[in-house]
Design a protein around this motif. Structure first.
Motif: not given
Ligand SMILES: Cc1ncc(COP(=O)(O)O)c(C=O)c1O
Length: 441
Positions: A88-90, A117, A119, A171, A173, A175, A209, A232, A234-235
């Motif tokens: 995932n992104t994290t 985020h 992350s 980021t 954008a 979240n 990100d 990621s 999954h989005k």
């Molecule tokens: C801006 C942003 N960065 C990182 C993440 C983390 O993504 P993931 O849970 O797929 O690692 C999200 C998830 O909502 C996000 O919106």
């Protein structure tokens, strides 16, 4: 203006039959039926990659490897050597952190923002406050603030960047507020640092990100000139489990891997004295990867084109024309922006409702209803069939900066398959909840 036919697109998904108003897409999107079918279609040839002479293994390997070409084409990256996949992104951002860990020098700093985020904040916090101090190195994590409109304060960010800024992380954008920082300005600011990188470059690296940017924008990593970019799948319609790290190839060539073990080493080149890394991108795929997930994720991109345009890229592995990617993402962007504007206009009429963030934003709206817990709002919405999300959305710093106690808000977020009817149902449900609050009050 030509957007897209959301009603036609919805026919590819199972969730409408369940009567769901899916307006929590910033968390995860729904998978189209074709992708679930693809997983089934792959199983007769189910095999591991890079470790078998069977037709099944060679066939799966070819599809897996071609997925990296699709992802690279989607990002306008020079090739698959710039693409590493993670869960995932994290995990992708953590991979950057661990790869760069040894490069940070005493006195360096990392600049990130209050809009992140967790992350894209917690790994840098941990690097500076937990990991490097144990190695005897002091590296500072600096945080740029945002202004009253929710825009990133670029002047403040620029004031934090200096000759010891190794990395700027931001980021694409938010979240929470939907804010979309100007990435070209960020590049300029990072360039001005003049930091002497071990690769010989003299500028701060820029990590974006793109978890919330990628689902509704065409991303051109070469035009943006980003060093790292993560998102990621999954989005972006794909099943859970795969995230991407794009990085400039010379950085991946130069950096240490994040995970060590099998498949990331050059075939046969392990001795008690030396280990040689595999070619890119396999240097960054230690162990058995998420094979089906990676194939499905790349195919999700191809299917996204076919859902919006009368094209037939899904199922293939051929090149993806840039013009098609840009046209499709422009339509997705316009459609979801229209839904967001409609949602904001509707919510603005509700007394005591406060929205956060700027007018122009990624397709999400976070708000609070005065005197009502956002968790209670989300639960009341769910009772009315509308899916929202309450919490800090892992944008904890931003919630604290706004003085929200508890640090929470309720969020509605839109994807290409949402309709104006979804928005109207969501807004009407919030209006009912606000009215019942007044009755109770
Ligand atoms: C801006 C942003 N960065 C990182 C993440 C983390 O993504 P993931 O849970 O797929 O690692 C999200 C998830 O909502 C996000 O919106």
């Amino acid at each position: 203006m030509n957007a897209l036919d959301a009603t036609r697109i919805r026919a590819h998904f199972d969730f409408p039959a369940a009567g769901r108003v899916v307006t929590n897409n910033a968390a995860s999107t729904q998978p189209p039926r074709e992708l679930i079918g693809l997983l089934r279609d792959l199983t007769p040839w189910y095999e591991n990659v890079h470790r078998g002479q069977s037709t099944a293994s060679r066939r799966t390997t070819a599809m897996f490897e071609a997925s990296f070409d699709t992802i690279a084409a989607w990002l306008n990256a020079p090739g698959r050597g710039c693409v590493a996949t993670y869960r995932n992104t994290t995990e992708a951002i953590n991979a950057v952190m661990y790869s760069l860990l040894t490069e940070f020098r005493d006195g360096d700093n990392v600049v990130t923002t209050m809009l992140e985020h967790n992350s894209n904040y917690v790994p840098w916090h941990a690097l500076c406050r937990e990991i490097l101090p144990r190695l005897g190195r002091r590296v500072e994590c600096r945080l740029a603030r945002f202004d009253a409109d929710g825009q990133l304060d670029l002047d403040h960010l620029a004031s934090l960047v200096d000759g010891r800024t190794k990395l700027v992380c931001c980021t694409g954008a938010s979240n929470f507020s939907g804010t979309k920082p100007d990435l070209s300005k960020l590049r300029e600011i990072a360039d001005a640092s003049g930091y002497a990188q071990p690769t010989g470059e003299t500028r701060a690296l820029l990590l974006v990100d793109a978890a919330q940017l990628a689902p509704t924008s065409a991303i051109d990593v070469r035009a943006l000139d980003v060093d790292y970019l993560a998102f990621s799948f999954h989005k972006m319609l794909a099943p859970f489990g795969v995230g991407v790290l794009y990085a400039k190839q010379h950085l991946l060539d130069h950096a240490l891997p994040f995970l060590y073990g099998g498949d990331m080493i050059a075939e046969g080149r392990v001795t008690p004295e030396t280990v040689a890394w595999n070619d890119l991108p396999w240097k960054y795929t230690a162990g058995t990867p998420n094979i089906l997930g990676t194939i499905a994720s790349a195919q999700a991109l191809r299917l996204l084109l076919d859902l919006v345009l009368p094209t037939a890229f899904f199922g293939g592995t051929g090149p993806l024309p840039r013009v098609a990617i840009e046209e499709v993402m422009a339509r997705v962007g316009r459609h979801t922006a229209n839904l967001t504007a409609r949602c904001m206009a509707g919510l603005a009429e509700i007394n005591g409702l406060q929205m956060y963030g700027p007018e122009h934003r990624t397709p999400l709206v976070s708000f609070n209803l005065g005197g009502v817990s956002p968790f209670a709002v989300a639960e009341a919405l769910d009772r009315r069939g509308v899916e929202a999300r309450a919490g800090c959305h892992c944008a904890t710093l931003a919630h604290h900066a706004l003085g929200l106690d508890p640090p929470a808000s309720c969020r509605l977020s839109f994807a290409l398959y949402n309709t104006t009817d979804d928005v109207d149902r969501a807004v009407e449900a919030v209006r009912e909840i606000a009215a019942s609050r007044r009755l109770v009050g």
